[in-house]
Structures are given as C-alpha cells and as structure tokens.
Design a protein around this motif. Sequence first.
Motif, short mmCIF file in Angstrom:
data_model
loop_
_atom_site.label_atom_id
_atom_site.label_comp_id
_atom_site.label_asym_id
_atom_site.label_seq_id
_atom_site.Cartn_x
_atom_site.Cartn_y
_atom_site.Cartn_z
N ASP A 226 0.81 -1.21 0.00
CA ASP A 226 0.00 0.00 0.00
C ASP A 226 0.85 1.27 0.00
N GLN A 227 2.14 1.11 -0.05
CA GLN A 227 3.05 2.25 -0.08
C GLN A 227 3.25 2.74 -1.52
N PRO A 228 3.49 4.03 -1.73
CA PRO A 228 3.86 4.50 -3.07
C PRO A 228 5.12 3.77 -3.54
N GLY A 229 5.05 3.17 -4.70
CA GLY A 229 6.20 2.41 -5.20
C GLY A 229 6.16 0.95 -4.85
N GLY A 230 5.25 0.55 -3.94
CA GLY A 230 5.08 -0.86 -3.62
C GLY A 230 6.35 -1.53 -3.16
N LEU A 231 6.63 -2.71 -3.70
CA LEU A 231 7.78 -3.50 -3.27
C LEU A 231 9.11 -2.79 -3.51
N GLY A 232 9.10 -1.80 -4.38
CA GLY A 232 10.32 -1.03 -4.62
C GLY A 232 10.82 -0.32 -3.38
N LYS A 233 9.95 -0.15 -2.37
CA LYS A 233 10.35 0.47 -1.12
C LYS A 233 11.49 -0.28 -0.45
N ARG A 234 11.59 -1.58 -0.72
CA ARG A 234 12.62 -2.40 -0.07
C ARG A 234 14.03 -1.97 -0.47
N GLU A 235 14.13 -1.21 -1.54
CA GLU A 235 15.44 -0.72 -1.99
C GLU A 235 15.76 0.66 -1.43
N ASN A 236 14.83 1.26 -0.69
CA ASN A 236 15.03 2.62 -0.20
C ASN A 236 16.06 2.68 0.92
N THR A 237 16.77 3.80 0.97
CA THR A 237 17.73 4.06 2.05
C THR A 237 17.00 4.72 3.21
N ASN A 238 17.35 4.32 4.44
CA ASN A 238 16.72 4.90 5.61
C ASN A 238 17.11 6.36 5.81
N HIS A 239 16.24 7.11 6.46
CA HIS A 239 16.48 8.53 6.75
C HIS A 239 17.60 8.67 7.78
N TYR A 240 18.46 9.65 7.58
CA TYR A 240 19.52 9.84 8.57
C TYR A 240 19.10 10.82 9.65
N VAL A 241 19.46 10.48 10.88
CA VAL A 241 19.17 11.23 12.09
C VAL A 241 20.03 10.57 13.16
N THR A 242 20.13 11.13 14.33
CA THR A 242 20.96 10.50 15.36
C THR A 242 20.25 10.48 16.71
N GLY A 243 20.62 9.49 17.51
CA GLY A 243 20.13 9.42 18.89
C GLY A 243 21.20 9.84 19.88
N ARG A 244 22.32 10.30 19.38
CA ARG A 244 23.44 10.63 20.24
C ARG A 244 23.14 11.84 21.13
N ASP A 245 23.60 11.77 22.37
CA ASP A 245 23.44 12.87 23.34
C ASP A 245 21.97 13.26 23.52
N GLY A 246 21.10 12.27 23.54
CA GLY A 246 19.68 12.55 23.71
C GLY A 246 18.91 12.75 22.43
N GLY A 247 19.60 12.71 21.30
CA GLY A 247 18.94 12.82 20.01
C GLY A 247 18.97 14.22 19.43
N ARG A 248 19.25 14.32 18.14
CA ARG A 248 19.23 15.61 17.43
C ARG A 248 19.21 15.34 15.93
N ASP A 249 18.99 16.40 15.17
CA ASP A 249 19.08 16.31 13.71
C ASP A 249 20.52 16.06 13.30
N ILE A 250 20.67 15.47 12.14
CA ILE A 250 21.96 15.51 11.45
C ILE A 250 21.76 16.44 10.25
N ASP A 251 22.38 17.60 10.32
CA ASP A 251 22.27 18.62 9.27
C ASP A 251 23.62 18.75 8.60
N LEU A 252 23.75 18.18 7.42
CA LEU A 252 25.03 18.22 6.71
C LEU A 252 25.43 19.64 6.37
N ARG A 253 24.47 20.50 6.16
CA ARG A 253 24.79 21.91 5.87
C ARG A 253 25.47 22.57 7.07
N GLN A 254 24.99 22.26 8.26
CA GLN A 254 25.60 22.80 9.47
C GLN A 254 27.02 22.26 9.63
#
Length: 414
Positions: A226-254
Amino acid sequence: MTEHRDVVVVGGGQAGLSISWHLTQRGIDHVVLERDTVAHEWRDSRWNNFTLVTPNWQCVLPGYAYSGADPHGFMKRDEVYEFVRSYADSFGAPVRERVAVTSVQHAARGGYDVETTDGRIHTDQVVIAVGGYHIPTIPRFAEKLPESIVQLHSSEYRGSAELPDGEVMVVGTGQSGAQIAEDLHLDGRKVHLVAGKAPRVARFYRGRDCVAWLHDMGHYDVPIQDQPGGLGKRENTNHYVTGRDGGRDIDLRQFALEGMSLYGRMIDVSDTTVQFTPTLEASLDAADAVAESIKDSIDAYIARSGIDAPEEPRYVPVWRPEQEVTELDLTQCNITSVVWSVGFRTDYRWLRVGVFDGEGHPCHNRGVTAAQGLFFLGLPWQHTWGSGRFAAVARDAEFLAEQITLRVRESAAA
C-alpha cells in the motif's frame, strides 16, 4: 544419526529470538542456530559511540520490553547488546551458539536437511532470520587507491582513535555514513563527506520526537503493497538522524559551516585522485524536502486530530555550496583513510531452495515463501516500514508463528 526438529531457526538476533519466544509459548519443538553468539552483530558491527536512532520505548519484543529509566532516550551499542542477550535469557531460548549453517535444501523424505558445523538436522520447517545485510559493499574502483590509504567498511569502523592521523573521507550518507561522519567530526577530525541520495528526518518537531508522531499516525503499520512504489520500497535508504546525546538532527549543511567538506556522488578513482559528479546541492535539497514533507504530514495530523501542540518554524538551509568540487587529490588534502558506507549485499548461497528473484532477493509475502515450510524473518520492509524496528519484528514474528503452528497441527492430524 540425523537429528530431527520440528522447526529450525537460523539466526540468533532479535528476529530469531522473537520467533523462538512464540514457538516456546506454543510448545513447538525447535532450535535456534547462531553461527557466532546471540546478538553479536550489535556488539561486533557497530562503532564505539553507536546509539539507536529509535527511542527506547519502541524496543519491544514478544513478552519483553525496555524497562529502564529513559524511555525517550536512545540505547547505546552495549546496552542494545545486553537488551537482546537478556531477552534470550528471559525465556531460556534454545540457542546453539557457534553453530554455523552451511546448507539448507529440500530433503528426499520431505521437509529440509540443514547441514551445520555440528552435524545434520532434518526439519519440517525453517525460519531464515539472518537479516538482509550480509556482505559489506565496497565499489570496485576502491582497488585503485594506493595501499598507503587505509580503507575500511562502515561495519569495521570503531572510532577516530583507530584511524591513522590525518583527514578522513566518509563515502555515503545513509544512517551509518552520516553518523560516522558526525562521530569523527565531534572528535575533532577533519572530515570529507561524499553525499548520496539518502533522505533525512528531523529528530524533534512540535514538541515531540518525530518517531512518536509517525508512530501515532500509523506510518510504521502501512503494508508495503500500500506504499507508493510498492515492493520497490525495499530498496530505499533509511532517513539519517541521530540518537546521540539525547537525540538531534543531522544537518550536513551545518557540518559544512563547521568545517566539514561535502561532495557529490563519487564516480571514479585514479591513484590518489577522486572524481565526483556535481550532485551535492541536489542531494541536500532532496534530503531537506523529505524532512519537510514529513513535517507537513505531522502538521496535517495535528490539525485533523485537534491536538494542542506548540508551533515551530520550518527549517531554513544554513549553507549552500558555492561551487561543487568534481576532483580531489587525497594526498594534497592529507586524507589518510576512507570509510566506505555504501551498504551491503545479500549472501544466501547456502540456502539451496528456489525462492529468490533474479537479483538474489527472497521472494515472499510477509515472510512466507512459495516453498512450503520455508520462511524469512527480520528483513527490511518485510511487511511494513516498522519491520526494521524492534516492535514490528515482534509483530512479524507472531504472524509467522501462526503459519508455523497451523502447519504443525495439520501434520499432526494427518
């Protein structure tokens, strides 16, 4: 003599243990075979400062849940390892450690013959719970780099102190690549980060962890078909974020503002010279667009549900590349090591049953294959986005346990 078991589970991580719990509760004879030790991947294939990117309250396995003092925090590597080890102990999981499976194939008398380093086991049903990340991937052009440059895969990275002095190039911005770049950056190392197409997500938005919002919105429960793209989702890369030090964004621009050098996709190597395509700005924009679209969904959910949540201004890019670098000499930049974080490939050569597609991926529906009595568990996107998280592994395991129990009852009645 060949040993017989009603069910053989291959893999002693959280997936294999989850199905074992359900089989134990149902009184179904089974054994879990683990080539190393229970949960060893959490200890042996993560860096020293690794943390989960999902909050501790999501760490729920069948009959077992996180019970520590920080449910909204993020367990560190050794804590996750102990969590899974303790889970196995909690119900006396029938695990045989340091027993490797060398082949699984149809048996002449029905069922499957499982060859192991400790002998043969005949079984009626098999659960393959070894995940989908088996062999570290490193591009062939890496062979062109001189021996003077230390190269390692992200699964081998442990920390800054174990790398030679000098600057470090990290290739790939999936969860591991982005977090390893952060780890090196926080340790004061000059980092050169090669960005890919991975999306990102904000850690917190409108007063809560984004994971909590998405959990309440049911995003982790939507079946893959039921997802857009169907089974193709299995090839998707996970979103980057971190749980370090209580959790925060990972902002490559910063990171770039703080001195990290960013590049587009790497396409070739010639001795110490590395070439890139000018895709950096597009990659950064695409990652931000995904993060903002998730916020759009959260905003809509809050409005639709009448939730009283604090307002929050939207993200504004803090940096853009003035001119993209397409060629770099590693020696001139004093880059002495490269960490490849470009993923893994599967290796099921030992599974000699025809349940794979042309690219070597298992063909299944919620882990159930066309081969009677052969199941998979713990695959990314096995059924939902949540399948890659502790809580949904538990749900996937329960579903398969019901299929296995049905077959055991049918066999007993025959």
